[in-house]
Enzyme design. Structure first.
Site, short mmCIF file in Angstrom:
data_model
loop_
_atom_site.label_atom_id
_atom_site.label_comp_id
_atom_site.label_asym_id
_atom_site.label_seq_id
_atom_site.Cartn_x
_atom_site.Cartn_y
_atom_site.Cartn_z
N MET A 120 -35.55 -8.99 -6.03
CA MET A 120 -35.48 -9.94 -7.16
C MET A 120 -35.75 -11.37 -6.67
O MET A 120 -35.25 -11.78 -5.63
CB MET A 120 -34.07 -9.83 -7.73
CG MET A 120 -33.63 -10.91 -8.65
SD MET A 120 -31.94 -10.49 -9.23
CE MET A 120 -31.09 -11.99 -8.86
N SER A 129 -33.55 -4.93 -1.55
CA SER A 129 -32.68 -5.23 -2.67
C SER A 129 -33.05 -4.32 -3.86
O SER A 129 -33.16 -3.11 -3.66
CB SER A 129 -32.77 -6.72 -2.99
OG SER A 129 -31.65 -7.13 -3.71
#
Ligand SMILES: *[C@@H]1O[C@H](CO)[C@@H](O)[C@H](O)[C@H]1NC(C)=O
Ligand SMILES: *[C@@H]1O[C@H](CO)[C@@H](O)[C@H](O)[C@H]1NC(C)=O
Ligand SMILES: *[C@@H]1O[C@H](CO)[C@@H](O)[C@H](O)[C@H]1NC(C)=O
Length: 300
Positions: free
Chosen positions: A35, A109
């Site tokens: 992100m 992530s």
């Protein structure tokens, strides 16, 4: 056809004798960024790509770009439906001729849970090893800090979450809401989460997801020991808060997901396919030395 044999013998002698000889036999690698990041930022995924290329000479690396350019790629990491992103990634992978015989994959992530969804949903070409670096496999119940240098998009995401993560507008328009996991409202999470509850088979068990996932050679999960961006960090190993609490944690092996073997993780564990690593830093803050020693072996 004796000349052929002589030629092959000569080549093999040359290759064993010469340090510069590359067989190019290493499996290609697919990268999915996190992100607030994009495929090709020279300071993040670009430097990871360079590091891998230096460590595994001749390797082909495809760092996925989700969208038509890096600006779209970064925005899509916030605002493009999770399953639409998976479909786009599966198309890129299927259309890349260099990946047709299989590939290893590393997700950073949220790229970690996205690549797991790719493994579950898109078996062709086959994924060999999956490395999840700080992926949130049970979702998140908090983003205490924003990653990256520019917090604008992340702050907007946070404002949207404040409207209500399971609100249908927010679910339709915010990726992070799609993997928001509220342990105080487990029933709501199971009913309304448009991504993580589905790939974790919370309501409905799609046997295809399980059948595909168990074909992985290794599923390597990296948890960041000092993670201040993901709550709880144990989600990086499939742990999460016990329903109704925000302090008590269960582990993967204590979870219903594992006990009922909805995803084949129990089966994979018995076959020694699950690897749990701890990187003793904040989110994605590993050193090159750690990356080389612990992760490069799964990219060869
Ligand atoms: C091996 O890979 C290197 C770097 O990508 C390339 O220059 C070389 O031509 C390849 N060799 C063979 C035999 O494919
Ligand atoms: C199960 O998942 C596969 C792979 O994504 C999909 O093609 C299929 O439609 C799903 N089955 C059901 C009943 O949802
Ligand atoms: C941060 O990103 C937003 C949205 O892409 C952009 O409008 C803004 O100029 C950026 N700020 C900085 C300091 O780069």
């Amino acid at each position: 056809m004796e000349w052929k044999i002589i030629f092959l013998a000569a080549v093999s002698v040359f290759c064993t004798a010469s340090v510069s000889c590359q067989s190019n036999s290493s499996m290609p690698l697919v990268i999915w960024h996190g992100m607030g990041d994009s495929c090709c930022n020279p300071l993040s995924m670009g430097s990871i790509k360079n590091l891998v290329e230096k460590q595994v000479p001749g390797i082909y690396v495809n760092s996925l770009e989700i969208g038509s350019d890096i600006v779209a790629d970064m925005a899509n990491g916030f605002f493009m439906d999770g399953f639409a992103q998976i479909k786009m990634a599966c198309d890129i992978i299927a259309k890349d001729p260099k990946l047709k015989n299989g590939y290893n994959a590393i997700g950073f992530s949220q790229g970690g849970q996205f690549l797991r969804a790719v493994a579950q949903m898109c078996p062709n070409p086959p994924m060999h090893n999956l490395i999840s670096a700080g992926g949130q496999h049970q979702g998140v119940y908090g983003f205490p800090r924003c990653p990256g240098d520019n917090s604008t998009l992340c702050n907007l995401a946070r404002e949207m979450l404040n409207l209500g993560a399971y609100d249908s507008f927010v679910q339709d328009n915010l990726v992070q809401a799609q993997y928001w996991h509220d342990p105080i409202n487990e029933a709501e999470y199971k009913q309304y989460s448009k991504f993580i509850a589905i790939i974790n088979q919370e309501n409905y068990v799609n046997q295809t997801y399980k059948k595909n996932l168990v074909t992985l050679n290794k599923f390597v999960m990296v948890m960041f020991g000092e993670d201040t961006m993901v709550e709880p960090k144990e989600s990086e190993w499939f742990g999460f808060y016990v329903a109704g609490t925000t302090s008590k944690l269960y582990t993967l092996r204590e979870s219903q997901l594992y006990i009922q073997d909805k995803l084949g993780l129990k089966q994979m564990d018995a076959a020694n396919k699950l690897v749990f690593l701890t990187a003793p830093w904040d989110h994605l803050r590993f050193s090159d030395e750690w990356f080389i020693a612990n992760l490069i072996p799964y990219m060869k």
